[in-house]
Design a protein around this motif. Structure first.
Motif, PDB file in Angstrom:
ATOM      1  N   SER A  24       0.844  -1.187   0.000  1.00 50.46           N
ATOM      2  CA  SER A  24       0.000   0.000   0.000  1.00 50.46           C
ATOM      3  C   SER A  24       0.885   1.244   0.000  1.00 50.46           C
ATOM      4  O   SER A  24       1.680   1.456   0.918  1.00 50.46           O
ATOM      5  CB  SER A  24      -0.898   0.004   1.241  1.00 50.46           C
ATOM      6  N   LEU A  25       0.770   2.048  -1.053  1.00 47.49           N
ATOM      7  CA  LEU A  25       1.565   3.264  -1.165  1.00 47.49           C
ATOM      8  C   LEU A  25       0.667   4.485  -1.057  1.00 47.49           C
ATOM      9  O   LEU A  25      -0.480   4.460  -1.502  1.00 47.49           O
ATOM     10  CB  LEU A  25       2.295   3.303  -2.514  1.00 47.49           C
ATOM     11  N   PRO A  26       1.168   5.564  -0.478  1.00 45.33           N
ATOM     12  CA  PRO A  26       0.382   6.791  -0.394  1.00 45.33           C
ATOM     13  C   PRO A  26      -0.005   7.267  -1.785  1.00 45.33           C
ATOM     14  O   PRO A  26       0.847   7.326  -2.680  1.00 45.33           O
ATOM     15  CB  PRO A  26       1.336   7.786   0.288  1.00 45.33           C
ATOM     16  N   ALA A  27      -1.271   7.591  -1.975  1.00 44.73           N
ATOM     17  CA  ALA A  27      -1.748   8.001  -3.297  1.00 44.73           C
ATOM     18  C   ALA A  27      -0.988   9.206  -3.823  1.00 44.73           C
ATOM     19  O   ALA A  27      -0.737   9.325  -5.021  1.00 44.73           O
ATOM     20  CB  ALA A  27      -3.245   8.304  -3.229  1.00 44.73           C
ATOM     21  N   SER A  28      -0.602  10.101  -2.925  1.00 45.02           N
ATOM     22  CA  SER A  28       0.063  11.329  -3.351  1.00 45.02           C
ATOM     23  C   SER A  28       1.531  11.117  -3.708  1.00 45.02           C
ATOM     24  O   SER A  28       2.156  11.980  -4.332  1.00 45.02           O
ATOM     25  CB  SER A  28      -0.025  12.389  -2.245  1.00 45.02           C
ATOM     26  N   GLU A  29       2.095   9.969  -3.321  1.00 46.18           N
ATOM     27  CA  GLU A  29       3.521   9.743  -3.518  1.00 46.18           C
ATOM     28  C   GLU A  29       3.864   8.614  -4.478  1.00 46.18           C
ATOM     29  O   GLU A  29       4.982   8.534  -4.973  1.00 46.18           O
ATOM     30  CB  GLU A  29       4.184   9.441  -2.165  1.00 46.18           C
ATOM     31  N   GLY A  30       2.900   7.711  -4.716  1.00 42.44           N
ATOM     32  CA  GLY A  30       3.206   6.510  -5.473  1.00 42.44           C
ATOM     33  C   GLY A  30       3.786   6.774  -6.853  1.00 42.44           C
ATOM     34  O   GLY A  30       4.819   6.212  -7.228  1.00 42.44           O
ATOM     35  N   MET A  31       3.139   7.628  -7.636  1.00 41.61           N
ATOM     36  CA  MET A  31       3.603   7.884  -8.997  1.00 41.61           C
ATOM     37  C   MET A  31       4.957   8.586  -8.995  1.00 41.61           C
ATOM     38  O   MET A  31       5.844   8.254  -9.792  1.00 41.61           O
ATOM     39  CB  MET A  31       2.569   8.740  -9.740  1.00 41.61           C
ATOM     40  N   VAL A  55       9.731   1.208  -2.135  1.00 42.88           N
ATOM     41  CA  VAL A  55       8.370   0.775  -1.820  1.00 42.88           C
ATOM     42  C   VAL A  55       8.221   0.516  -0.324  1.00 42.88           C
ATOM     43  O   VAL A  55       7.253   0.958   0.315  1.00 42.88           O
ATOM     44  CB  VAL A  55       7.998  -0.488  -2.624  1.00 42.88           C
ATOM     45  N   ASN A  56       9.177  -0.197   0.254  1.00 42.02           N
ATOM     46  CA  ASN A  56       9.095  -0.512   1.678  1.00 42.02           C
ATOM     47  C   ASN A  56       9.178   0.747   2.536  1.00 42.02           C
ATOM     48  O   ASN A  56       8.457   0.893   3.528  1.00 42.02           O
ATOM     49  CB  ASN A  56      10.203  -1.485   2.065  1.00 42.02           C
ATOM     50  N   ALA A  57      10.061   1.664   2.150  1.00 40.10           N
ATOM     51  CA  ALA A  57      10.202   2.896   2.917  1.00 40.10           C
ATOM     52  C   ALA A  57       8.937   3.740   2.854  1.00 40.10           C
ATOM     53  O   ALA A  57       8.488   4.298   3.863  1.00 40.10           O
ATOM     54  CB  ALA A  57      11.391   3.699   2.395  1.00 40.10           C
ATOM     55  N   ALA A  58       8.338   3.829   1.664  1.00 43.33           N
ATOM     56  CA  ALA A  58       7.101   4.611   1.522  1.00 43.33           C
ATOM     57  C   ALA A  58       5.958   3.978   2.296  1.00 43.33           C
ATOM     58  O   ALA A  58       5.170   4.670   2.944  1.00 43.33           O
ATOM     59  CB  ALA A  58       6.739   4.736   0.045  1.00 43.33           C
ATOM     60  N   GLY A  59       5.872   2.652   2.236  1.00 49.14           N
ATOM     61  CA  GLY A  59       4.819   1.965   2.971  1.00 49.14           C
ATOM     62  C   GLY A  59       4.984   2.116   4.472  1.00 49.14           C
ATOM     63  O   GLY A  59       4.010   2.327   5.204  1.00 49.14           O
ATOM     64  N   TYR A  60       6.230   2.038   4.938  1.00 46.09           N
ATOM     65  CA  TYR A  60       6.496   2.198   6.370  1.00 46.09           C
ATOM     66  C   TYR A  60       6.161   3.607   6.825  1.00 46.09           C
ATOM     67  O   TYR A  60       5.532   3.802   7.878  1.00 46.09           O
ATOM     68  CB  TYR A  60       7.966   1.887   6.656  1.00 46.09           C
ATOM     69  N   ALA A  61       6.562   4.590   6.027  1.00 46.90           N
ATOM     70  CA  ALA A  61       6.270   5.977   6.387  1.00 46.90           C
ATOM     71  C   ALA A  61       4.771   6.238   6.431  1.00 46.90           C
ATOM     72  O   ALA A  61       4.268   6.947   7.312  1.00 46.90           O
ATOM     73  CB  ALA A  61       6.940   6.924   5.383  1.00 46.90           C
ATOM     74  N   ALA A  62       4.038   5.651   5.492  1.00 47.54           N
ATOM     75  CA  ALA A  62       2.582   5.825   5.474  1.00 47.54           C
ATOM     76  C   ALA A  62       1.933   5.195   6.705  1.00 47.54           C
ATOM     77  O   ALA A  62       1.034   5.775   7.324  1.00 47.54           O
ATOM     78  CB  ALA A  62       2.001   5.204   4.214  1.00 47.54           C
TER      79      ALA A  62
END
Length: 204
Positions: free
Chosen positions: A143-150, A189-196
């Motif tokens: 699961s990635l933040p919608a605002s950051e994924g792209m 991906v892991n870092a973004a998911g963890y931050a979210a």
């Protein structure tokens, strides 16, 4: 006369094959519609009818390679992706292998396009399309933040491009380029998911 028996689509493919062969042997600077027509054994108006300008020919070559990269990744994902780690490995291998298969020609075409005014949008669309493919693939498992994924995937694509160029030039092995691309993507991906997740659980 033999050339006239080709359908329009087959003629276009023949001209693109001829153009890529010229880039492979002499570089993109040698690529002109007149030269492509001569090498393909057709008249200049035939080449102009298909591509109109040199920029149009370069754009067609770029789109063809972009389509090949996307198809290779999509096919591999459909057949084998069962986890985030597998997905990341497939995407990394598909991108690096496609660029290595095409060789230095893709880099030459991209560089030539970059020097032509008005082609920035085409290059941006290509990167965004591939970033979108990456995003859809990893979001099946993360699961990635919608605002950051792209934005994140655009960065991954940029890294993959740089690593593929190094591998094409022989400064990295295929395995090194694939492994580095995997680590960058998985780490991002892991870092973004963890931050979210942290943001969701932190009291406001």
């Amino acid at each position: 006369m033999a050339g006239r028996r080709l359908s329009r689509e087959k003629r276009r493919l023949q001209l693109l094959d001829t153009a890529m062969a010229i880039v492979r042997s002499e570089g993109a600077d040698a690529l002109t519609l007149a030269r492509v027509a001569e090498e393909a054994g057709v008249t200049k108006p035939v080449a102009y009818e298909h591509f109109e300008t040199r920029a149009g020919l370069l754009a067609a070559l770029y789109r063809r390679v972009d389509d090949q990269q996307t198809e290779a990744a999509t096919t591999a994902l459909r057949a084998r992706a069962r986890s985030l780690e597998e997905t990341v490995r497939i995407l990394a291998e598909a991108y690096i292998d496609c660029v290595l298969h095409i060789g230095k020609e893709f880099g030459a075409v991209t560089a030539a396009l970059s020097s032509i005014a008005g082609t920035e949008e085409l290059l941006r669309e290509g990167r965004e399309r591939y970033a979108g493919l990456y995003l859809r693939a990893v979001e099946r498992f993360a699961s990635l933040p919608a605002s950051e994924g792209m934005t994140l995937m655009l960065g991954v694509v940029g890294a993959a491009e740089a690593l593929a160029r190094e591998a094409t030039a022989g400064r990295l092995s295929r395995a090194e380029a694939v492994r580095a691309t995997e680590r960058i993507m998985l780490g991002a991906v892991n870092a973004a998911g963890y931050a979210a997740a942290e943001r969701e659980t932190t009291p406001r």
